[in-house]
Write an enzyme that holds these catalytic residues in place. Structure first.
Site, mmCIF file in Angstrom:
data_model
loop_
_atom_site.group_PDB
_atom_site.id
_atom_site.type_symbol
_atom_site.label_atom_id
_atom_site.label_comp_id
_atom_site.label_asym_id
_atom_site.label_seq_id
_atom_site.Cartn_x
_atom_site.Cartn_y
_atom_site.Cartn_z
ATOM 1 N N HIS A 57 39.553 -1.733 -33.971
ATOM 2 C CA HIS A 57 38.391 -0.988 -33.479
ATOM 3 C C HIS A 57 38.150 0.244 -34.339
ATOM 4 C CE1 HIS A 57 41.635 1.061 -31.203
ATOM 5 N NE2 HIS A 57 40.811 1.915 -30.629
ATOM 6 N N HIS A 60 45.180 11.377 -26.975
ATOM 7 C CA HIS A 60 43.906 11.440 -27.712
ATOM 8 C C HIS A 60 43.365 12.866 -27.681
ATOM 9 C CE1 HIS A 60 44.431 7.213 -26.598
ATOM 10 N NE2 HIS A 60 43.613 6.881 -27.555
HETATM 11 C C1 DHB Z 1 38.004 3.062 -27.026
HETATM 12 C C2 DHB Z 1 39.231 2.550 -27.437
HETATM 13 C C3 DHB Z 1 40.340 3.383 -27.563
HETATM 14 O O1 DHB Z 1 41.565 2.963 -28.000
HETATM 15 C C4 DHB Z 1 40.244 4.710 -27.227
HETATM 16 O O2 DHB Z 1 41.343 5.465 -27.288
HETATM 17 C C5 DHB Z 1 39.008 5.238 -26.817
HETATM 18 C C6 DHB Z 1 37.905 4.408 -26.715
HETATM 19 C C7 DHB Z 1 36.810 2.187 -26.873
HETATM 20 O O3 DHB Z 1 36.826 1.033 -27.282
HETATM 21 O O4 DHB Z 1 35.813 2.639 -26.290
HETATM 22 FE FE FE Z 2 43.016 4.893 -28.263
#
Ligand code: DHB
Ligand code: FE
Length: 280
Positions: free
Chosen positions: A193, A59
């Site tokens: 998400h 990330h």
């Molecule tokens: C969240 C989910 C993720 O996959 C990520 O890389 C960073 C944050 C979350 O839901 O907060």
């Molecule tokens: Fe992620």
């Protein structure tokens, strides 16, 4: 000969790592999520894999917008835990398997998958949270790990189909490694998400559950889902699910479903989890 015995898919929500690190897993919010991983922890303790290939995304921790490999393979002896802004997580460093990883690099590249070879890299929650989900808080991780990063952060990520075919090539690579080893492959990330902009907080349980069913029983159909459908149905970060196709491609077309768990929410994310075994 080495073989891939099973695949595991799971989300890698950073807050799951925090819940374990800070001893919060018995809180009402977290209990049902962790209850769904109990069987998984028993299962992997019994499997005792000799190595785990973790397909995950960085990330913007080890890589940044200055350098964006589509597929990167960790060939190092050891991976330190990254500080993602709150200090490094209190988990052991990840020990690599350079012999298997270099063999995979050779096999994959000669098989026309042009991997970026990584000899020095810190690993973020994308890799460490799945290990925590399966192994809790050990002094040392119980087996070596080969990290395989997929770009899903900057458009264009690879297609689901490309990821699925990479999984098949990984299987050929592992099965041509001249050492008796039982290998498990993790596909991480997802499920629905979106962390930003107007649709932040989006969860789509219908899409997620259809995806879980399809990736188990109709993997080629699942691999054909186009990017725009992930974006529309599962939010901007739902594209992380393409990494599950790498795991799925490394298994038989028909697999035995050992375990499935779906829970909403964990932080901003729908958490999905599968354990799939090759039928011997
Ligand atoms: C969240 C989910 C993720 O996959 C990520 O890389 C960073 C944050 C979350 O839901 O907060
Ligand atoms: Fe992620």
């Amino acid at each position: 000969m080495a073989e891939i015995i099973a695949g595991v898919a799971m989300s890698h929500v950073p807050a799951i790592g925090v819940a374990v690190d800070q001893g919060l897993t018995d809180q009402e919010y977290w209990k049902p999520l962790f209850a769904g991983f109990e069987k998984s922890r028993k299962w992997i303790a019994e499997q005792k894999p000799d190595a785990i290939i973790v397909v995950y995304n960085d990330h913007a921790t080890a890589f940044s917008l200055e350098l964006i490999p589509t597929f990167a393979l960790g060939c190092a002896e050891k991976y330190d835990i990254a500080d993602e802004g709150w200090g490094a997580r209190p988990v052991p460093p990840v020990i690599g398997h350079p012999d298997l990883a270099w063999h995979m690099a050779q096999s994959l590249i000669l098989d026309e998958f042009d991997m970026t070879i990584v000899n020095n890299m810190e690993v973020d929650h994308g890799l460490t949270v799945p290990l925590t989900i399966m192994y809790d808080q050990p002094e040392q991780w119980p087996c070596p790990v080969v990290p395989l990063c997929v770009n899903v952060v900057q458009y264009p990520p690879p297609t689901g189909n490309r990821c699925y075919n990479l999984g098949k090539a990984i299987r050929r690579a592992v099965e041509s490694f001249d050492k008796d080893m039982r290998v498990i492959i993790f596909g991480t990330g997802g499920m629905s998400h979106q962390l930003q902009a107007e649709r932040a907080g989006l969860i789509n349980a219908d899409f997620d559950n259809r995806f879980l069913e399809m990736i188990v029983n109709e993997p080629e159909k699942a691999a054909a889902i186009p990017h725009v459908e992930y974006l529309r149905e599962s939010g901007s970060e739902g594209i992380e699910m393409v990494m599950w196709h790498v795991m799925r491609g490394a298994l038989d077309e028909k697999v035995k479903e050992i375990h499935r768990h779906y829970h909403v929410p964990a932080s901003n994310t729908a958490v999905g989890h599968l354990i799939l075994e090759n039928i011997k």
